[in-house]
Design an enzyme around this catalytic site. Structure first.
Site, PDB file in Angstrom:
ATOM      1  N   CYS A  30      -0.294   2.417  -4.391  1.00  0.00           N
ATOM      2  CA  CYS A  30      -1.135   3.653  -4.743  1.00  0.00           C
ATOM      3  C   CYS A  30      -0.441   4.783  -4.151  1.00  0.00           C
ATOM      4  O   CYS A  30       0.652   4.722  -3.673  1.00  0.00           O
ATOM      5  CB  CYS A  30      -2.364   3.527  -4.037  1.00  0.00           C
ATOM      6  N   HIS A  43       0.867  -1.336  -0.013  1.00  0.00           N
ATOM      7  CA  HIS A  43       0.017   0.039   0.087  1.00  0.00           C
ATOM      8  C   HIS A  43       0.886   1.406  -0.027  1.00  0.00           C
ATOM      9  O   HIS A  43       2.103   1.066   0.493  1.00  0.00           O
ATOM     10  CB  HIS A  43      -0.940   0.128   1.093  1.00  0.00           C
TER      11      HIS A  43
END
Length: 518
Positions: free
Chosen positions: A372, A329
């Site tokens: 991301c 992430h």
């Protein structure tokens, strides 16, 4: 034989509704998981269905299999429609089944007539979604129709079905008992159907909320061998490109964070499918002749220590390049460790710059970041007439103050009387990012991320005669063409756009499987 196939009444119902089902049925992972939980589909069958590139092709593959999956297949399919909030199709099947049951009791069918194909208009890539909008989807809502350019497969589960008489059934009855006994024995020896794998869905699962990375699409990873470079191509391009003939080509590091500490990082969900990316990268870079090191689930400090150790390896001196892949992430400019702390990407690049990693000076350093760079989802825009071009924002990390300090330190410690060629603080790097600044990246829970899939495919197919910057352009092009398919949710037709930054000073050919004689 009823125990081997669907009831004729149910088969007729699917035939009657096949045109509407092909147009409106949404075959996503939740529906497939429901059928797997009821043991209607095996894992191999599920993989084949989800590998189809369009919604109609997935529907057709499923409808081709269902009549062959036993008498429970129809009821299980109806239940799966309810669970996936396709109530309108459930009611269509149940009403049609009741009507067919009254009008044609005990009728059997034989091949005779092909059903009419749905209208064909436009091609759009499809995908299943593993993230659901909080508002939910109305149970009575109608899903948008998915269309495509090419015709559907000609084989149909209801191919040319017409009633047959009792006379036609007599020859079939004679061998039915013997065939049933043979099939029961063969089930334990050699089945013609794909067998389930170790991955078993124990229960029907609800869709999960995953933060930051959205899970869409269903293309399986490309596993064709890396195509080899020809000797002629090497000889004609080696002089104007980076040296790339050491064996191995270099060291490669993959850090893949899949599971996060629920106490330290409660907002970071497991990155289901991250292990697929990890395996895909391991295979492709091994075939490209890199010595690979893979680390799973590291804290921010653990990642930092791992990268420091990797950048200081003395073996870099005899290698021609290095690769670093980071999967986690993330936010703009940083990725998360399993403890919820951030590791700054600028520090990663700094660890391999000309000052901190002298053994890799003038050698290409490749970085691939699957994470991301924000939480905003790219919903895309409608293209106007004429060529559409957009300028991607720069994603190169800058820290002018730190670089200025490095220059001052070099001036103080260097011998100003000696005339040496000076290098920039940071050069000979290329970094591919899965998404643009501020946007989320797409990942499939079973087949990995869009970015790694396309990178894997392009490296395998094009590394033989294409330098890496052009390969990354092709990755961008394929990512641009992809589109999420999740009718009834906020993620329907969502997009992703990858990008890369480069300070390469020559063409970077990997020359796969070529061994120089010099």
């Amino acid at each position: 034989m009823l125990e081997c196939g669907m009831l004729d009444r149910d088969k007729l119902t699917l035939k009657t509704c096949s045109k509407i089902l092909c147009k409106q049925l949404v075959v996503d992972e939740l529906l497939i998981q429901s059928l797997q939980a009821d043991e209607i589909l095996t894992e191999a069958m599920a993989e084949n269905i989800m590998a189809a590139q369009t919604s109609q092709k997935r529907s057709w593959c499923l409808l081709l299999l269902l009549p062959k999956r036993g008498p429970r297949a129809f009821s299980s399919f109806c239940s799966a429609l309810q669970e996936t909030q396709q109530q309108h199709l459930y009611e269509l099947l149940t009403q049609s089944s009741e009507k067919d049951g009254k009008e044609t009791p005990g009728v059997r069918f034989r091949p005779e007539e092909e059903p009419v194909m749905p209208t064909i208009e436009k091609k759009r890539e499809t995908s299943s979604v593993d993230r659901e909008d909080n508002s939910g989807v109305s149970s009575s809502s109608s899903y948008p129709v998915q269309t495509l350019e090419s015709c559907l497969p000609s084989e149909s589960p209801f191919r040319r079905l017409v009633p047959i008489s009792e006379e036609d059934r007599k020859p079939e009855r004679q061998g039915t008992k013997r065939r049933r006994e043979d099939k029961q024995a063969d089930r334990f020896i050699d089945s013609s159907l794909p067998l389930p794998t170790q991955e078993v869905v124990a229960a029907k699962r609800a869709r999960t909320q995953e933060s930051m990375e959205f899970s869409l699409d269903a293309d399986s990873p490309i596993n064709t061998p890396v195509l080899p470079c020809s000797p002629d191509f090497y000889l004609s391009n080696c002089h104007q490109s980076y040296r790339m003939n050491s064996s191995p080509r270099g060291f490669a590091l993959v850090i893949s964070n899949v599971t996060f500490d629920p106490c330290a990082a409660p907002d970071l969900d497991p990155r289901k499918g991250g292990e697929v990316d990890e395996e895909v990268l391991r295979k492709v870079f091994t075939e490209l002749d890199y010595v690979l090191t893979v680390h799973r689930d590291l804290t921010a400090q653990g990642m930092k220590a791992c990268i420091e150790e990797f950048s200081r390896r003395p073996g870099h001196q005899t290698m021609d390049s290095c690769v670093v892949c980071l999967l986690s992430h993330g936010v703009e400019g940083a990725i998360y460790g399993t403890d919820g702390r951030l590791l700054q990407l600028d520090w990663v690049f700094e660890s391999f710059d000309n000052a901190h990693c002298p053994l890799l000076q003038n050698k290409p350093k490749m970085f691939f970041i699957q994470a991301c760079r924000g939480e905003e989802m790219d919903c895309g825009v409608e293209q106007m007439d004429g060529p559409g071009r957009t300028c991607s924002p720069s994603c190169e990390q800058r820290d002018a103050g730190r670089e200025g300090q490095g220059d001052a330190s070099a001036r103080q410690s260097g011998d100003m009387r000696r005339t040496r060629i000076k290098l920039p603080q940071r050069s000979d790097m290329i970094c591919g990012f899965a998404s643009l600044k501020g946007t989320a990246a797409m990942r499939n829970t079973k087949r990995g991320s869009w970015f790694v899939q396309e990178l894997n495919k392009m490296l395998r197919h094009r590394a033989r005669d294409t330098h890496l910057a052009d390969i990354m352009v092709q990755v961008n092009r394929h990512i641009k063409e992809r589109e999420g398919y999740a009718p009834g949710t906020a993620h329907h037709r969502c997009k992703e756009m990858s990008e890369f930054t480069s300070s390469l000073c020559k063409d970077l050919y990997l020359f796969p499987k070529y061994q120089s004689q010099y």
